[in-house]
Design a protein around this motif. Structure first.
Motif, PDB file in Angstrom:
ATOM      1  N   ASN A 172      -5.383   3.767  -5.499  1.00  0.00           N
ATOM      2  CA  ASN A 172      -4.024   4.326  -5.436  1.00  0.00           C
ATOM      3  C   ASN A 172      -3.896   5.554  -6.328  1.00  0.00           C
ATOM      4  OD1 ASN A 172      -3.027   2.470  -3.604  1.00  0.00           O
ATOM      5  ND2 ASN A 172      -2.186   1.120  -5.172  1.00  0.00           N
TER       6      ASN A 172
ATOM      7  N   ILE B 149      -7.759  -1.622  -5.900  1.00  0.00           N
ATOM      8  CA  ILE B 149      -6.693  -0.903  -5.192  1.00  0.00           C
ATOM      9  C   ILE B 149      -5.884  -0.037  -6.161  1.00  0.00           C
ATOM     10  CG2 ILE B 149      -4.840  -2.643  -5.236  1.00  0.00           C
ATOM     11  CD1 ILE B 149      -5.946  -0.439  -2.237  1.00  0.00           C
ATOM     12  N   ASP B 150      -5.760  -0.458  -7.406  1.00  0.00           N
ATOM     13  CA  ASP B 150      -5.070   0.358  -8.401  1.00  0.00           C
ATOM     14  C   ASP B 150      -5.808   1.684  -8.611  1.00  0.00           C
ATOM     15  OD1 ASP B 150      -2.950   0.683 -10.439  1.00  0.00           O
ATOM     16  OD2 ASP B 150      -4.656   0.654 -11.827  1.00  0.00           O
TER      17      ASP B 150
ATOM     18  N   TYR C  76      -0.026  -5.832  -3.647  1.00  0.00           N
ATOM     19  CA  TYR C  76      -1.168  -5.771  -2.731  1.00  0.00           C
ATOM     20  C   TYR C  76      -2.097  -6.948  -2.994  1.00  0.00           C
ATOM     21  CZ  TYR C  76      -4.959  -3.499  -0.066  1.00  0.00           C
ATOM     22  OH  TYR C  76      -5.940  -3.190   0.849  1.00  0.00           O
TER      23      TYR C  76
ATOM     24  N   GLU D 276      -7.120  -6.270  -7.263  1.00  0.00           N
ATOM     25  CA  GLU D 276      -6.030  -5.489  -7.865  1.00  0.00           C
ATOM     26  C   GLU D 276      -6.567  -4.256  -8.594  1.00  0.00           C
ATOM     27  OE1 GLU D 276      -2.291  -5.905 -10.985  1.00  0.00           O
ATOM     28  OE2 GLU D 276      -3.358  -7.713 -10.371  1.00  0.00           O
ATOM     29  N   ASN D 277      -7.655  -4.418  -9.343  1.00  0.00           N
ATOM     30  CA  ASN D 277      -8.250  -3.279 -10.063  1.00  0.00           C
ATOM     31  C   ASN D 277      -8.774  -2.222  -9.082  1.00  0.00           C
ATOM     32  OD1 ASN D 277      -7.676  -4.463 -12.526  1.00  0.00           O
ATOM     33  ND2 ASN D 277      -9.713  -5.352 -12.747  1.00  0.00           N
TER      34      ASN D 277
ATOM     35  N   SER E  86      -0.082  -2.140  -6.696  1.00  0.00           N
ATOM     36  CA  SER E  86      -1.361  -2.847  -6.752  1.00  0.00           C
ATOM     37  C   SER E  86      -1.192  -4.347  -6.924  1.00  0.00           C
ATOM     38  CB  SER E  86      -2.220  -2.301  -7.895  1.00  0.00           C
ATOM     39  OG  SER E  86      -2.374  -0.915  -7.745  1.00  0.00           O
TER      40      SER E  86
ATOM     41  N   GLN F 272       0.838  -1.204   0.000  1.00  0.00           N
ATOM     42  CA  GLN F 272       0.000   0.000   0.000  1.00  0.00           C
ATOM     43  C   GLN F 272       0.873   1.254   0.000  1.00  0.00           C
ATOM     44  OE1 GLN F 272      -3.608   0.467  -0.070  1.00  0.00           O
ATOM     45  NE2 GLN F 272      -2.592   2.331  -0.720  1.00  0.00           N
TER      46      GLN F 272
END
Length: 104
Positions: free
Chosen positions: A53, A49-50, A22, A46-47, A19, A14
């Motif tokens: 971010n 958190i990307d 993560y 992943e999508n 990502s 993080q």
């Protein structure tokens, strides 16, 4: 603070806005609950958190870990209203990976 290795890896990913790293902390069929939405499986996680971010540049500072309850309290900072906030991360683990995560 004695955090499970996978939680240490999650915090590091993080803070590095990584990502992929993560998502690699989660089991293939993991579930994340955040802000009223549910994300299923590593790719969706992943999508999610990307996007977060890119939008918010969130970093985490662990404050307290309750081992028996598998709860982490962390201060999160980023480009969002009210930053920093203290959030609660409720985990379930399976085979040293995160099986479920609820952020409140």
């Amino acid at each position: 603070m004695n955090l499970p290795n996978v939680v240490n890896e999650l915090v590091k990913a993080q803070d590095n806005f990584d990502s992929k790293a993560y998502a690699d902390c989660f089991a293939e069929t993991a579930i994340v609950f955040d802000e009223g939405k549910t994300y299923h499986g590593k790719k969706e996680i992943e999508n999610w958190i990307d996007k977060a971010n890119r939008e918010y540049q969130v970093t985490m500072k662990p404050l307290e870990y309750l081992e028996k309850a598998q709860i982490l309290k962390a201060e999160v900072s980023g480009a969002f209203p009210g930053s920093p906030l203290v959030l609660t991360y409720q985990y379930e683990f399976e085979d040293k990976l995160i099986k479920s995560l609820k952020i409140v």
